[in-house]
Design a protein around this motif. Structure first.
Motif, PDB file in Angstrom:
ATOM      1  N   HIS A 174      20.006 -20.208  -4.366  1.00 42.40           N
ATOM      2  CA  HIS A 174      18.788 -20.950  -3.727  1.00 42.40           C
ATOM      3  C   HIS A 174      18.860 -21.360  -2.701  1.00 42.40           C
ATOM      4  O   HIS A 174      18.017 -21.249  -1.408  1.00 42.40           O
ATOM      5  CB  HIS A 174      18.017 -21.880  -5.034  1.00 42.40           C
ATOM      6  CG  HIS A 174      17.433 -21.055  -5.973  1.00 42.40           C
ATOM      7  ND1 HIS A 174      15.524 -20.239  -6.145  1.00 42.40           N
ATOM      8  CD2 HIS A 174      17.511 -20.630  -7.089  1.00 42.40           C
ATOM      9  CE1 HIS A 174      15.285 -19.641  -6.574  1.00 42.40           C
ATOM     10  NE2 HIS A 174      16.430 -20.478  -7.297  1.00 42.40           N
ATOM     11  N   LEU A 175      19.947 -22.121  -2.575  1.00 40.93           N
ATOM     12  CA  LEU A 175      20.237 -23.066  -1.143  1.00 40.93           C
ATOM     13  C   LEU A 175      20.821 -22.570  -0.117  1.00 40.93           C
ATOM     14  O   LEU A 175      20.327 -22.410   1.096  1.00 40.93           O
ATOM     15  CB  LEU A 175      20.785 -24.054  -1.357  1.00 40.93           C
ATOM     16  CG  LEU A 175      20.591 -25.063  -2.782  1.00 40.93           C
ATOM     17  CD1 LEU A 175      22.789 -26.070  -3.395  1.00 40.93           C
ATOM     18  CD2 LEU A 175      19.758 -25.885  -2.305  1.00 40.93           C
ATOM     19  N   LEU A 176      21.273 -21.301  -0.544  1.00 36.08           N
ATOM     20  CA  LEU A 176      21.480 -20.366   1.025  1.00 36.08           C
ATOM     21  C   LEU A 176      20.573 -19.660   1.032  1.00 36.08           C
ATOM     22  O   LEU A 176      20.273 -19.234   2.333  1.00 36.08           O
ATOM     23  CB  LEU A 176      22.694 -19.200   0.177  1.00 36.08           C
ATOM     24  CG  LEU A 176      23.900 -19.810  -0.041  1.00 36.08           C
ATOM     25  CD1 LEU A 176      25.012 -18.791  -0.048  1.00 36.08           C
ATOM     26  CD2 LEU A 176      24.930 -20.219   1.545  1.00 36.08           C
TER      27      LEU A 176
ATOM     28  N   ALA B 231      26.754 -28.368   3.968  1.00 43.18           N
ATOM     29  CA  ALA B 231      27.255 -27.920   5.297  1.00 43.18           C
ATOM     30  C   ALA B 231      27.603 -26.727   4.140  1.00 43.18           C
ATOM     31  O   ALA B 231      27.349 -26.182   5.583  1.00 43.18           O
ATOM     32  CB  ALA B 231      28.482 -28.734   5.202  1.00 43.18           C
ATOM     33  N   ALA B 232      27.975 -26.284   3.649  1.00 37.16           N
ATOM     34  CA  ALA B 232      28.311 -24.802   2.713  1.00 37.16           C
ATOM     35  C   ALA B 232      26.779 -24.568   2.623  1.00 37.16           C
ATOM     36  O   ALA B 232      26.613 -23.506   3.077  1.00 37.16           O
ATOM     37  CB  ALA B 232      28.516 -25.565   1.724  1.00 37.16           C
TER      38      ALA B 232
ATOM     39  N   LEU C  20      29.431 -16.841  -2.396  1.00 34.98           N
ATOM     40  CA  LEU C  20      28.799 -16.304  -1.967  1.00 34.98           C
ATOM     41  C   LEU C  20      28.383 -16.372  -0.256  1.00 34.98           C
ATOM     42  O   LEU C  20      26.754 -14.828  -0.232  1.00 34.98           O
ATOM     43  CB  LEU C  20      27.519 -17.117  -2.583  1.00 34.98           C
ATOM     44  CG  LEU C  20      27.812 -17.322  -4.001  1.00 34.98           C
ATOM     45  CD1 LEU C  20      26.744 -17.419  -5.151  1.00 34.98           C
ATOM     46  CD2 LEU C  20      27.742 -15.457  -4.282  1.00 34.98           C
ATOM     47  N   ASP C  21      28.569 -17.404   0.228  1.00 37.09           N
ATOM     48  CA  ASP C  21      28.257 -17.423   2.120  1.00 37.09           C
ATOM     49  C   ASP C  21      27.366 -16.007   2.683  1.00 37.09           C
ATOM     50  O   ASP C  21      27.170 -15.734   3.185  1.00 37.09           O
ATOM     51  CB  ASP C  21      28.807 -18.006   2.274  1.00 37.09           C
ATOM     52  CG  ASP C  21      28.760 -18.102   4.499  1.00 37.09           C
ATOM     53  OD1 ASP C  21      27.502 -18.979   3.824  1.00 37.09           O
ATOM     54  OD2 ASP C  21      28.942 -18.346   4.498  1.00 37.09           O
ATOM     55  N   GLU C  22      28.906 -14.373   2.861  1.00 35.55           N
ATOM     56  CA  GLU C  22      28.502 -13.268   3.089  1.00 35.55           C
ATOM     57  C   GLU C  22      27.337 -12.766   2.843  1.00 35.55           C
ATOM     58  O   GLU C  22      26.947 -11.215   3.275  1.00 35.55           O
ATOM     59  CB  GLU C  22      30.286 -13.004   2.940  1.00 35.55           C
ATOM     60  CG  GLU C  22      30.937 -13.675   4.266  1.00 35.55           C
ATOM     61  CD  GLU C  22      30.691 -14.012   5.525  1.00 35.55           C
ATOM     62  OE1 GLU C  22      30.558 -13.058   5.902  1.00 35.55           O
ATOM     63  OE2 GLU C  22      30.616 -15.263   6.078  1.00 35.55           O
ATOM     64  N   GLU C  23      27.258 -13.024   1.669  1.00 41.05           N
ATOM     65  CA  GLU C  23      26.193 -11.541   0.333  1.00 41.05           C
ATOM     66  C   GLU C  23      24.984 -11.423   1.123  1.00 41.05           C
ATOM     67  O   GLU C  23      24.258 -12.266   1.578  1.00 41.05           O
ATOM     68  CB  GLU C  23      26.000 -12.228  -0.630  1.00 41.05           C
ATOM     69  CG  GLU C  23      27.389 -13.119  -1.463  1.00 41.05           C
ATOM     70  CD  GLU C  23      28.620 -11.260  -1.697  1.00 41.05           C
ATOM     71  OE1 GLU C  23      27.590  -9.846  -1.647  1.00 41.05           O
ATOM     72  OE2 GLU C  23      29.452 -11.147  -2.426  1.00 41.05           O
TER      73      GLU C  23
END
Ligand code: PTJ
Length: 247
Positions: A65-67, A93-94, A213-216
């Motif tokens: 959700h946050l991403l 930051a993430a 999950l950053d690159e998803e």
């Protein structure tokens, strides 16, 4: 910071108490925060002082959700500032989220003390001091938010929120992620993502999931969210308490 060996069976609980006490001494945490901590500890004890599998799943969904959010905000009160000041900065930051101080018992002194405490622990900009926005349906002090912070956020992380404000934020159409050790609390019940876990464990866990999950793709993140059932998560936590199986 605490003169007790990490192997002590109640190390985490003693560390938590120590941080909350220090928070009160520094003018960050309210006296009511001590009571809230005691209530939280009782639930944590009944949950076996561990992160349930259902909470781990909710933490991953919170990260998704946050991403995906356009304007995510992490709301910080006096207990959160005392317990996880650095970890909140890392989560921001993430995920690209803003940090906003938002208090149940709001005073200018505590607002300022918390904002500088967070910055000392590595946070960048800290919102909440402008108070040029409002949450409709709440009395004056508790309704104060920043217009470019919580007021215009689409996803808000509210750890240890009180039930009234959790409900009012939900009515504003925001997606609420609530961290609360009590699965029966109104805040947990109204959340899109209830995380029944200690903020000490939950916040770093969400950060770890966000990094992973950053690159998803958006589609993958949306699928993770779509699979989640908040009521099942609450029931799993309640079941863990009722089962009496502490380990
Ligand atoms: O700093 P302020 O002025 O914004 O005040 C913050 C408190 C927490 C004092 C205020 O929001 C309050 O009174 O909250 P409540 O109604 O006591 O609710 C606190 C909830 O958080 C309870 O359901 C506790 O079980 C839970 N809780 C307490 N400590 C933790 C926790 N949940 C997760 N992690 C904890 N460490």
């Amino acid at each position: 910071e605490l003169d007790i060996p990490e192997s002590h069976p109640r190390y985490e609980s003693l560390l938590t108490r120590h941080r909350i006490e220090a928070g009160v001494e520094k003018g960050i945490t309210s006296k009511q925060g001590l009571i809230a901590e005691g209530r939280g500890e009782a639930f944590d004890y009944l949950l076996g002082e561990r992160t349930l599998e259902s909470a781990e799943t909710a933490e991953r969904v919170a990260a998704a959700h946050l991403l995906l959010a356009d304007r995510p905000v992490l709301s910080v009160n006096g207990n959160v500032a005392a317990l996880v000041p650095g970890e909140i900065g890392e989560l921001a930051a993430a995920t690209g989220a803003e940090i906003e101080v938002n208090l149940f018992n709001r005073t200018d002194e505590r607002m300022a003390a918390i904002a500088s405490h967070l910055r000392e622990h590595g946070a960048g900009e800290v919102k909440g001091l402008d108070a040029d926005g409002r949450i409709p349906g709440l009395e004056h002090e508790r309704a104060k938010v920043d217009a470019d912070g919580i007021e215009s956020a689409d996803v808000v992380l509210v750890p240890l929120e009180d039930g009234d404000r959790a409900e009012a934020l939900g009515e504003m159409g925001k997606t609420e992620i609530v961290i609360d050790l009590n699965p029966l609390s109104r805040s947990a019940q109204v959340a899109a993502v209830p995380i029944v876990d200690n903020v000490l464990r939950a916040v770093p866990n969400i950060t770890a999931h966000a990094r992973e999950l950053d690159e998803e793709s958006d589609a993958t993140l949306e699928a993770i969210i779509a699979e989640f059932d908040p009521n099942a998560a609450l029931q799993a936590a309640e079941q863990a308490i009722r089962s009496g199986d502490l380990k």
